[in-house]
Design an enzyme around this catalytic site. Structure first.
Site, short mmCIF file in Angstrom:
data_model
loop_
_atom_site.label_atom_id
_atom_site.label_comp_id
_atom_site.label_asym_id
_atom_site.label_seq_id
_atom_site.Cartn_x
_atom_site.Cartn_y
_atom_site.Cartn_z
N LYS A 136 -22.56 29.75 58.49
CA LYS A 136 -23.03 31.24 58.54
C LYS A 136 -24.49 31.50 58.82
O LYS A 136 -24.65 32.16 59.94
CB LYS A 136 -22.82 31.97 56.97
CG LYS A 136 -23.20 33.27 57.07
CD LYS A 136 -22.83 34.06 55.78
CE LYS A 136 -23.05 35.63 55.80
NZ LYS A 136 -22.76 36.22 54.53
N HIS A 278 12.64 19.05 85.53
CA HIS A 278 12.87 20.12 84.82
C HIS A 278 13.53 19.87 83.36
O HIS A 278 14.46 20.48 83.02
CB HIS A 278 13.63 21.18 85.75
CG HIS A 278 13.23 21.86 86.88
ND1 HIS A 278 12.15 22.30 86.92
CD2 HIS A 278 13.64 21.55 88.16
CE1 HIS A 278 11.61 22.63 88.24
NE2 HIS A 278 12.64 22.03 88.98
#
Length: 517
Positions: A136, A278
């Site tokens: 922080k 695919h």
């Protein structure tokens, strides 16, 4: 005002050298418990936190850093005069560097004999509090939770006199990701416990974390945005641990298809080649070496192989590379490439070459996103062996047919449902995938074989789920199959078995199904 570093780590990798270097750069070292003892033993001067705060460790070490002299030193904003005045009024020195990693909760609960008491005792409290406070206040404080960052932090301090703002922010980001994952693991563990104290497979609250590898140009289609994330601590053997040796950046579809190719290929013990298009195998084969396996796999459907993904489970030789280089491929995956193979593929600058370590690791869960939710299941890694097959027909399969049936059964695991796979002599002859009707899958697989000039006479056919009627079985036998492997379990099994006996073929039941959606 002296520079201070607080060092308290569970993972002590490299910490002695790091602390010694910091001391040499003029840092006063604060430490706790085992870390302090290790530093003192190795001749690195440090001050115990209890001596610094004037308050002894208590409650078996549960309370040691939860003290205003520690947290005020971390949280004080240096540019704010009132903050600095408060520190001075209470004789508190700022702490410039926090080096902390947390109790090994993940490693503890991974042990089969882990008790609830062991798990709870390895929930860190002071560590997360300190690193969150430092993160922080990254404007003024650098925080390190990963030993891999020690060298970079030292290099900046030596070059700049302090850790730079950009690096402090990057380290702070790492902290919040680290604590989020840590708390997520705790929540996963606790919410997986039953009222009787047994540990269930699926927690009530499910937390997971991945780290971004790259943004992609687009997703499945150009109008979709996409990124690729890798699981934290990815296990060896899984595709996400790949190294790219050459070629263009991987696309969304490249990665999805590469995973399908690699998972299928690495499931075979013999030298194997898998060609994917695919998401479906269009050619799979085993051989004496990968060159033979490739030649067989390519025969199955050379048309669909154009622009496909090719995977090998052995090092790719120069001879194999010469064969593969004659076709257009998007990606080639293997555990390794010989120098000769690299030279051959080097002429194709856009061809993506990936190395992935062979290994037995499996994903613990498979996921499928649905509207507003997530389906979670264990992976389909069960595969029956020859001893589990149950022959249900008058005709018994030969040993060669059994081997081909097991090969076909494994391939079917990786083909979209409904699935029919024809095989002979360790190679696919025709693959029918993703049809709404199993009969259509059988017909399409036969058509593909015919187009490739491959005879299905004497082949075996695998069906990923049971034949609900005899019509599907008749199609595969008409195409030339002389043996069939399927799960069984239909209410019309007797009808299908009678059809197989009527047609004079062998048929075995596996008792397991392999739908792939």
């Amino acid at each position: 005002m002296r520079k201070q570093a607080l060092i308290s780590v569970s993972d002590k990798t490299g910490v002695v050298d790091f602390a010694r270097a910091l001391a040499g750069l003029g840092y006063h070292i604060l430490s706790t418990g085992g870390t302090a003892k290790l530093l003192e033993k190795e001749g690195v001067a440090c001050q115990e936190v209890a001596d610094y705060t004037g308050f002894p460790e208590m409650l078996d070490g549960r309370v040691k850093t939860l003290n205003p002299k520690i947290h005020a030193g971390i949280l004080a904003r240096r540019p704010v005069a009132e903050h600095m005045a408060a520190l001075e009024a209470h004789a508190i020195d700022p702490i410039d560097l926090v080096v902390v990693n947390l109790y090994p909760f993940e490693q503890t609960v991974a042990k089969p004999d882990c008790t609830f008491e062991d798990a709870v005792e390895n929930i860190d409290i002071g560590g997360p509090t300190m690193i969150r406070a430092a993160a922080k206040n990254h404007e003024s404080v650098a925080v390190v939770v990963d030993p891999a960052d020690y060298d970079a932090v030292l290099a900046e301090i030596r070059a700049e006199g302090a850790v730079t703002p950009a690096t402090r922010l990057a380290l702070a980001k790492k902290v919040f990701a680290h604590t989020a994952r840590y708390d997520g693991m705790i929540a996963n563990y606790l919410t997986s416990l039953t009222p009787e104290g047994e540990r269930g497979l699926f927690p009530e609250t499910f937390n997971r974390q991945w780290v971004k590898v790259q943004d992609m140009r687009y997703g499945e289609n150009p109008h979709q945005q996409a990124a690729f994330y890798r699981e934290v601590n990815v296990a060896p053997g899984l595709l996400a641990g790949y190294e790219q040796l050459q070629g263009k950046e991987l696309s969304y579809n490249n990665i999805a298809d590469s995973d399908a190719a690699w998972e299928c290929c690495r499931s075979f013990a013999e030298p194997c080649c898998v060609i994917i298009k695919h998401a479906n195998p269009c050619g799979v084969a085993i051989g004496a070496d990968v060159a033979e396996a490739y030649a067989k796999a390519f025969q199955t459907d050379s048309k669909s192989a154009f622009g496909g993904i090719i995977a090998f489970n052995r090092e790719v030789s120069g001879a194999c590379a010469e064969m593969v280089a004659k076709q257009f491929a998007e990606v080639i995956i293997a555990p390794a490439f010989s120098a000769e193979a690299l030279a051959v593929f080097g002429a194709k600058k856009n061809l993506r070459l990936l190395t992935v370590a062979l290994g037995g690791a499996q994903n613990d869960f498979d996921f499928k996103r649905v509207g507003g939710g997530l389906l979670v299941q264990t992976p389909d890694n069960q595969l029956c062996g020859a001893d589990a097959l149950r022959c249900v027909t008058e005709k018994q399969p030969t040993e060669g047919q059994i081997q081909d049936m097991l090969f076909a059964w494994n391939v079917a695991r990786f083909v979209k449902s409904n699935t029919i796979v024809y095989v002979r002599d360790g190679m696919t002859l025709g693959v029918g995938a993703g049809q709404m009707s199993r009969v259509d899958s059988a017909r399409i697989a036969a058509i593909k074989a015919e187009e490739a000039g491959l005879s299905l006479e004497g082949s075996v056919a695998a069906s990923d789920a049971f034949f609900p009627f005899r019509d599907g079985l008749d199609v595969v036998v008409d195409a030339g199959a002389s043996a069939v492997i399927q799960p069984g379990g239909s209410i019309r099994d007797d009808e299908v078995i009678a059809a197989a006996n009527e047609r004079g073929i062998a048929m075995v039941f596996t008792g397991e199904r392999h739908f792939r959606h």
